[in-house]
Design a protein around this motif. Sequence first.
Motif, PDB file in Angstrom:
ATOM      1  N   TYR A   1       0.690  -1.264   0.139  1.00 43.82           N
ATOM      2  CA  TYR A   1      -0.066  -0.112  -0.053  1.00 43.82           C
ATOM      3  C   TYR A   1       0.826   1.285   0.210  1.00 43.82           C
ATOM      4  O   TYR A   1       0.583   2.191  -0.838  1.00 43.82           O
ATOM      5  N   THR A   2       1.806   1.422   1.052  1.00 44.92           N
ATOM      6  CA  THR A   2       2.636   2.766   1.037  1.00 44.92           C
ATOM      7  C   THR A   2       3.520   2.775  -0.125  1.00 44.92           C
ATOM      8  O   THR A   2       4.035   3.829  -0.646  1.00 44.92           O
ATOM      9  N   GLU A   3       4.061   1.722  -0.723  1.00 45.58           N
ATOM     10  CA  GLU A   3       5.060   1.753  -1.855  1.00 45.58           C
ATOM     11  C   GLU A   3       4.092   2.143  -2.995  1.00 45.58           C
ATOM     12  O   GLU A   3       4.677   3.130  -3.787  1.00 45.58           O
ATOM     13  N   ALA A   4       2.906   1.578  -3.150  1.00 47.54           N
ATOM     14  CA  ALA A   4       2.106   2.169  -4.455  1.00 47.54           C
ATOM     15  C   ALA A   4       1.817   3.303  -4.264  1.00 47.54           C
ATOM     16  O   ALA A   4       1.843   4.494  -5.268  1.00 47.54           O
ATOM     17  N   VAL A   5       1.186   3.886  -3.071  1.00 44.30           N
ATOM     18  CA  VAL A   5       0.724   5.336  -2.869  1.00 44.30           C
ATOM     19  C   VAL A   5       2.025   6.176  -3.004  1.00 44.30           C
ATOM     20  O   VAL A   5       1.766   7.233  -3.838  1.00 44.30           O
TER      21      VAL A   5
ATOM     22  N   GLN B   1      -7.082   9.060   0.328  1.00 45.88           N
ATOM     23  CA  GLN B   1      -6.882  10.257   0.603  1.00 45.88           C
ATOM     24  C   GLN B   1      -5.615  10.749  -0.111  1.00 45.88           C
ATOM     25  O   GLN B   1      -5.540  12.070  -0.847  1.00 45.88           O
ATOM     26  N   HIS B   2      -4.782  10.111  -0.413  1.00 46.18           N
ATOM     27  CA  HIS B   2      -3.393  10.090  -0.852  1.00 46.18           C
ATOM     28  C   HIS B   2      -2.931   9.531  -2.143  1.00 46.18           C
ATOM     29  O   HIS B   2      -2.021   9.634  -2.787  1.00 46.18           O
ATOM     30  N   GLY B   3      -3.760   8.627  -2.733  1.00 47.33           N
ATOM     31  CA  GLY B   3      -3.548   7.962  -3.983  1.00 47.33           C
ATOM     32  C   GLY B   3      -4.861   7.528  -4.540  1.00 47.33           C
ATOM     33  O   GLY B   3      -5.986   8.184  -4.532  1.00 47.33           O
ATOM     34  N   GLN B   4      -5.027   6.542  -5.418  1.00 48.85           N
ATOM     35  CA  GLN B   4      -6.232   6.003  -6.149  1.00 48.85           C
ATOM     36  C   GLN B   4      -6.223   4.582  -5.867  1.00 48.85           C
ATOM     37  O   GLN B   4      -5.434   3.585  -5.686  1.00 48.85           O
TER      38      GLN B   4
ATOM     39  N   GLN C   1      -9.857   5.647 -14.322  1.00 40.45           N
ATOM     40  CA  GLN C   1     -10.452   6.872 -14.712  1.00 40.45           C
ATOM     41  C   GLN C   1     -10.227   7.824 -13.471  1.00 40.45           C
ATOM     42  O   GLN C   1     -10.854   8.996 -13.523  1.00 40.45           O
ATOM     43  N   GLN C   2      -9.692   7.590 -12.203  1.00 43.24           N
ATOM     44  CA  GLN C   2      -9.648   8.402 -11.248  1.00 43.24           C
ATOM     45  C   GLN C   2      -8.791   9.310 -11.406  1.00 43.24           C
ATOM     46  O   GLN C   2      -7.773   9.087 -11.903  1.00 43.24           O
ATOM     47  N   PRO C   3      -8.927  10.508 -10.728  1.00 43.53           N
ATOM     48  CA  PRO C   3      -7.681  11.712 -11.123  1.00 43.53           C
ATOM     49  C   PRO C   3      -6.590  11.373 -10.244  1.00 43.53           C
ATOM     50  O   PRO C   3      -6.524  10.752  -9.205  1.00 43.53           O
ATOM     51  N   GLU C   4      -5.495  11.681 -10.873  1.00 46.38           N
ATOM     52  CA  GLU C   4      -4.128  11.448 -10.284  1.00 46.38           C
ATOM     53  C   GLU C   4      -3.989  12.449  -9.098  1.00 46.38           C
ATOM     54  O   GLU C   4      -4.565  13.452  -8.943  1.00 46.38           O
ATOM     55  N   VAL C   5      -3.287  11.889  -8.080  1.00 44.20           N
ATOM     56  CA  VAL C   5      -3.171  12.610  -6.836  1.00 44.20           C
ATOM     57  C   VAL C   5      -1.299  12.782  -6.492  1.00 44.20           C
ATOM     58  O   VAL C   5      -0.616  11.682  -7.037  1.00 44.20           O
ATOM     59  N   ILE C   6      -1.214  13.911  -5.936  1.00 42.95           N
ATOM     60  CA  ILE C   6       0.461  14.097  -5.818  1.00 42.95           C
ATOM     61  C   ILE C   6       1.040  13.042  -4.687  1.00 42.95           C
ATOM     62  O   ILE C   6       0.176  13.164  -3.442  1.00 42.95           O
TER      63      ILE C   6
END
Length: 352
Positions: free
Chosen positions: A270-274, A300-303, A326-331
Amino acid sequence: MSGHGYGHLAQCAPVVNALWQRMPGLKVTVCSQLEREVIAGRLERSFDYRRVAIDPVLPMHNAWRVDVPAALSVYSGFHREGEAGLARDRALLDALRPDLVLADIPWRLLLAARGAGVPVVALCSLNWAAVYRQYCGHAAESGAVLEDMWRGYRAADVFLRPEPAMAMPELDNAQAIGPIARIGRADRDDLLAELSLPPGTRTVLVALGGIHGDLPLATWPHVPDTTWLLPQGVHAGRDDMPDCSRLSMGFTDMLASCDTVLTKPGYGTYTEAVCNGVPILTLARPDWPETAGMNDWARQHGQLQEISQAQFTGGSFAAALQALWQQPEVIPPAPAGIDEAVEQLVACLPAD
């Protein structure tokens, strides 16, 4: 380190590697049931190794389902070792004579270290007491087992809880820190070239935390222009599921280069992906104590897109995969917990 999956290694390794940067002469001994080769794939320098069972490994039917009757037996046996088990942990410490113990997250060893006057730092997003309570809290002896477990965790000088971590109101020594994750080198073109795939092909990395079981690959959907990258040693005999054993990329570089990771709730993936900006298609795991908090953090922090176990088994999750894309990208967030943990370890090490 606990030998249950790879999440404990994924938390410890970046911290130890960063600590080596601060203290190049540091000697590290790893005690775990994880294989030495797996550990060496994460640690950047040479280390001593003891393959030893310092806490129970939670029995699993597969990557997402706990074997509760077996868990009751395993934890009961460990608890009944009592002073004899504690004496073995003390003997291990006597043989190693460490200046500091970093534990993720065996509890009895913390008591042994406290009794030997060795500084000890616990580091984990969960604790086995909360997990045991979830699955085995109905057992007649659960009160005594939990008392031992909480006593062990309270023996740590500090219990570092890297984000996203479960709440630990039982521990006065708990301290929150940022997420811990390795940042990979993303190179999708190189990944596709190694796999002899045409440009534009999407890749889905299947990563279930080192616990594979029998994956229902035959039912999984054929998604146009999409390839599934399976764990090492898992073979499907499908054109869209190539053999990845020959790839030169390390795991985190491969993850960072993929379009999605298919996983279950678990800290390392999870954390490595996000933190690498990779969308997560996750298997529903409502009984696991970390799931709700991890999913909230990943949203909150990813997709993140969740699929049911029926969808996973029956292969009816192509639409969920498309919805995820289709979800928007997140920093992505920075893995700030690495340096925060290092500061704690340096503070606990005795001055030369």
